[in-house]
Design a protein around this motif. Structure first.
Motif, PDB file in Angstrom:
ATOM      1  N   LEU A  21       0.706  -1.215  -0.031  1.00  0.00           N
ATOM      2  CA  LEU A  21       0.191  -0.048  -0.077  1.00  0.00           C
ATOM      3  C   LEU A  21       0.738   1.194   0.084  1.00  0.00           C
ATOM      4  O   LEU A  21       0.392   2.382   0.055  1.00  0.00           O
ATOM      5  CB  LEU A  21      -0.886  -0.090   1.063  1.00  0.00           C
ATOM      6  N   THR A  22       2.087   1.201  -0.193  1.00  0.00           N
ATOM      7  CA  THR A  22       3.005   2.491  -0.287  1.00  0.00           C
ATOM      8  C   THR A  22       2.569   3.494  -1.428  1.00  0.00           C
ATOM      9  O   THR A  22       2.615   4.629  -0.908  1.00  0.00           O
ATOM     10  CB  THR A  22       4.394   1.888  -0.840  1.00  0.00           C
ATOM     11  N   PHE A  23       2.026   2.862  -2.379  1.00  0.00           N
ATOM     12  CA  PHE A  23       1.756   4.065  -3.560  1.00  0.00           C
ATOM     13  C   PHE A  23       0.436   4.734  -3.024  1.00  0.00           C
ATOM     14  O   PHE A  23       0.308   5.993  -2.973  1.00  0.00           O
ATOM     15  CB  PHE A  23       1.183   3.170  -4.589  1.00  0.00           C
ATOM     16  N   VAL A  24      -0.483   4.149  -2.433  1.00  0.00           N
ATOM     17  CA  VAL A  24      -1.786   4.773  -1.728  1.00  0.00           C
ATOM     18  C   VAL A  24      -1.324   5.837  -0.840  1.00  0.00           C
ATOM     19  O   VAL A  24      -1.805   6.746  -0.490  1.00  0.00           O
ATOM     20  CB  VAL A  24      -2.695   3.616  -1.249  1.00  0.00           C
ATOM     21  N   MET A  25      -0.533   5.240   0.224  1.00  0.00           N
ATOM     22  CA  MET A  25       0.103   6.154   1.442  1.00  0.00           C
ATOM     23  C   MET A  25       0.880   7.238   0.909  1.00  0.00           C
ATOM     24  O   MET A  25       0.223   8.560   1.190  1.00  0.00           O
ATOM     25  CB  MET A  25       0.834   5.251   2.233  1.00  0.00           C
ATOM     26  N   ASP A  26       1.618   7.375  -0.145  1.00  0.00           N
ATOM     27  CA  ASP A  26       2.348   8.366  -0.679  1.00  0.00           C
ATOM     28  C   ASP A  26       1.703   9.297  -1.508  1.00  0.00           C
ATOM     29  O   ASP A  26       2.056  10.322  -1.558  1.00  0.00           O
ATOM     30  CB  ASP A  26       3.626   7.538  -1.445  1.00  0.00           C
ATOM     31  N   ASN A  27       0.831   8.610  -2.458  1.00  0.00           N
ATOM     32  CA  ASN A  27       0.146   9.607  -3.201  1.00  0.00           C
ATOM     33  C   ASN A  27      -1.408   9.866  -3.166  1.00  0.00           C
ATOM     34  O   ASN A  27      -1.861  10.570  -3.837  1.00  0.00           O
ATOM     35  CB  ASN A  27       0.207   8.461  -4.774  1.00  0.00           C
ATOM     36  N   ILE A  28      -1.947   9.249  -2.069  1.00  0.00           N
ATOM     37  CA  ILE A  28      -3.204   9.530  -1.711  1.00  0.00           C
ATOM     38  C   ILE A  28      -3.419   9.941  -0.422  1.00  0.00           C
ATOM     39  O   ILE A  28      -3.844  11.224   0.004  1.00  0.00           O
ATOM     40  CB  ILE A  28      -4.324   8.452  -2.082  1.00  0.00           C
ATOM     41  N   GLU A  29      -2.932   9.109   0.454  1.00  0.00           N
ATOM     42  CA  GLU A  29      -3.030   9.718   2.078  1.00  0.00           C
ATOM     43  C   GLU A  29      -2.374  10.733   2.478  1.00  0.00           C
ATOM     44  O   GLU A  29      -2.920  11.719   3.251  1.00  0.00           O
ATOM     45  CB  GLU A  29      -2.929   8.176   2.974  1.00  0.00           C
ATOM     46  N   LYS A  30      -0.856  10.785   2.227  1.00  0.00           N
ATOM     47  CA  LYS A  30      -0.296  11.963   2.613  1.00  0.00           C
ATOM     48  C   LYS A  30      -0.570  13.255   2.267  1.00  0.00           C
ATOM     49  O   LYS A  30      -0.809  14.263   3.036  1.00  0.00           O
ATOM     50  CB  LYS A  30       1.361  11.695   2.549  1.00  0.00           C
ATOM     51  N   PRO A  31      -0.862  13.233   0.823  1.00  0.00           N
ATOM     52  CA  PRO A  31      -1.308  14.713   0.303  1.00  0.00           C
ATOM     53  C   PRO A  31      -2.542  15.050   0.742  1.00  0.00           C
ATOM     54  O   PRO A  31      -2.847  16.200   0.722  1.00  0.00           O
ATOM     55  CB  PRO A  31      -1.178  14.302  -1.190  1.00  0.00           C
ATOM     56  N   LEU A  32      -3.420  14.270   1.443  1.00  0.00           N
ATOM     57  CA  LEU A  32      -4.618  14.586   1.838  1.00  0.00           C
ATOM     58  C   LEU A  32      -4.449  15.156   3.477  1.00  0.00           C
ATOM     59  O   LEU A  32      -5.505  15.602   3.840  1.00  0.00           O
ATOM     60  CB  LEU A  32      -5.712  13.527   1.793  1.00  0.00           C
ATOM     61  N   THR A  33      -3.432  14.741   3.922  1.00  0.00           N
ATOM     62  CA  THR A  33      -3.228  15.230   5.599  1.00  0.00           C
ATOM     63  C   THR A  33      -3.465  16.553   5.621  1.00  0.00           C
ATOM     64  O   THR A  33      -4.215  16.982   6.621  1.00  0.00           O
ATOM     65  CB  THR A  33      -1.956  14.566   5.632  1.00  0.00           C
ATOM     66  N   PRO A  34      -2.902  17.592   4.874  1.00  0.00           N
ATOM     67  CA  PRO A  34      -3.343  19.158   5.386  1.00  0.00           C
ATOM     68  C   PRO A  34      -4.797  19.314   5.068  1.00  0.00           C
ATOM     69  O   PRO A  34      -5.170  20.261   5.618  1.00  0.00           O
ATOM     70  CB  PRO A  34      -2.354  19.677   4.491  1.00  0.00           C
ATOM     71  N   ILE A  35      -5.356  18.819   4.117  1.00  0.00           N
ATOM     72  CA  ILE A  35      -6.677  19.052   3.800  1.00  0.00           C
ATOM     73  C   ILE A  35      -7.586  18.531   4.844  1.00  0.00           C
ATOM     74  O   ILE A  35      -8.409  19.231   5.385  1.00  0.00           O
ATOM     75  CB  ILE A  35      -6.989  18.435   2.512  1.00  0.00           C
ATOM     76  N   THR A  36      -7.283  17.406   5.191  1.00  0.00           N
ATOM     77  CA  THR A  36      -8.292  16.771   6.315  1.00  0.00           C
ATOM     78  C   THR A  36      -7.851  17.481   7.741  1.00  0.00           C
ATOM     79  O   THR A  36      -8.928  17.540   8.727  1.00  0.00           O
ATOM     80  CB  THR A  36      -8.148  15.311   6.564  1.00  0.00           C
ATOM     81  N   ARG A  37      -6.650  17.870   7.722  1.00  0.00           N
ATOM     82  CA  ARG A  37      -6.329  18.669   9.158  1.00  0.00           C
ATOM     83  C   ARG A  37      -7.128  20.032   9.084  1.00  0.00           C
ATOM     84  O   ARG A  37      -7.728  20.205  10.362  1.00  0.00           O
ATOM     85  CB  ARG A  37      -5.007  18.914   9.211  1.00  0.00           C
ATOM     86  N   GLU A  38      -7.180  20.854   7.964  1.00  0.00           N
ATOM     87  CA  GLU A  38      -8.095  21.968   7.956  1.00  0.00           C
ATOM     88  C   GLU A  38      -9.475  21.647   8.244  1.00  0.00           C
ATOM     89  O   GLU A  38     -10.116  22.543   8.754  1.00  0.00           O
ATOM     90  CB  GLU A  38      -7.614  22.783   6.606  1.00  0.00           C
ATOM     91  N   MET A  39     -10.091  20.708   7.374  1.00  0.00           N
ATOM     92  CA  MET A  39     -11.454  20.509   7.752  1.00  0.00           C
ATOM     93  C   MET A  39     -11.789  20.278   8.980  1.00  0.00           C
ATOM     94  O   MET A  39     -12.659  20.493   9.633  1.00  0.00           O
ATOM     95  CB  MET A  39     -11.759  19.004   7.052  1.00  0.00           C
ATOM     96  N   LYS A  40     -10.659  19.317   9.750  1.00  0.00           N
ATOM     97  CA  LYS A  40     -11.167  19.224  11.367  1.00  0.00           C
ATOM     98  C   LYS A  40     -11.019  20.464  12.126  1.00  0.00           C
ATOM     99  O   LYS A  40     -11.896  20.480  12.941  1.00  0.00           O
ATOM    100  CB  LYS A  40      -9.963  18.237  11.814  1.00  0.00           C
ATOM    101  N   GLU A  41     -10.191  21.383  11.739  1.00  0.00           N
ATOM    102  CA  GLU A  41      -9.934  22.688  12.401  1.00  0.00           C
ATOM    103  C   GLU A  41     -11.199  23.699  12.260  1.00  0.00           C
ATOM    104  O   GLU A  41     -11.632  24.241  12.782  1.00  0.00           O
ATOM    105  CB  GLU A  41      -8.750  23.179  12.018  1.00  0.00           C
ATOM    106  N   VAL A  42     -11.382  23.853  10.793  1.00  0.00           N
ATOM    107  CA  VAL A  42     -12.539  24.645  10.427  1.00  0.00           C
ATOM    108  C   VAL A  42     -13.906  24.188  10.505  1.00  0.00           C
ATOM    109  O   VAL A  42     -14.875  24.854  10.507  1.00  0.00           O
ATOM    110  CB  VAL A  42     -12.053  25.221   8.966  1.00  0.00           C
ATOM    111  N   GLY A  43     -13.717  23.032  10.029  1.00  0.00           N
ATOM    112  CA  GLY A  43     -15.361  22.240  10.165  1.00  0.00           C
ATOM    113  C   GLY A  43     -15.567  22.257   8.494  1.00  0.00           C
ATOM    114  O   GLY A  43     -14.840  22.514   7.713  1.00  0.00           O
ATOM    115  N   ILE A  44     -16.671  21.530   8.205  1.00  0.00           N
ATOM    116  CA  ILE A  44     -17.205  21.369   7.057  1.00  0.00           C
ATOM    117  C   ILE A  44     -18.964  21.656   6.917  1.00  0.00           C
ATOM    118  O   ILE A  44     -19.340  21.593   7.968  1.00  0.00           O
ATOM    119  CB  ILE A  44     -17.073  19.806   6.424  1.00  0.00           C
ATOM    120  N   LYS A  45     -19.368  22.134   5.589  1.00  0.00           N
ATOM    121  CA  LYS A  45     -20.888  22.473   5.854  1.00  0.00           C
ATOM    122  C   LYS A  45     -21.552  21.227   5.211  1.00  0.00           C
ATOM    123  O   LYS A  45     -20.793  20.414   4.631  1.00  0.00           O
ATOM    124  CB  LYS A  45     -20.985  23.577   4.689  1.00  0.00           C
TER     125      LYS A  45
END
Length: 64
Positions: A21-45
């Motif tokens: 699952l290295t490809f998934v981790m490196d190309n999907i999960e890690k790039p989404l980390t800052p986005i999901t962090r911001e969603m957690k901090e700011v919230g979503i509609k």
């Protein structure tokens, strides 16, 4: 980093590698980390009305 976190990281990295699952981790999960962090901090509609519609559609599709 604490020893416990380092051990957990090593264990997770081994699982990711062992399950190829290295490809998934490196190309999907890690790039989404800052986005999901911001969603957690700011919230979503949430479109509550649309969510209720989807709930009814799904309930109807799984009803016997």
């Amino acid at each position: 980093m604490s020893v416990l976190l380092a051990d957990a990281r090593k264990a997770l990295e081994k699982i990711i590698t062992d399950q190829d699952l290295t490809f998934v981790m490196d190309n999907i999960e890690k790039p989404l980390t800052p986005i999901t962090r911001e969603m957690k901090e700011v919230g979503i509609k949430v479109d509550v009305e649309r969510l209720k519609e989807l709930e009814q559609e799904i309930a109807a599709s799984v009803s016997i």
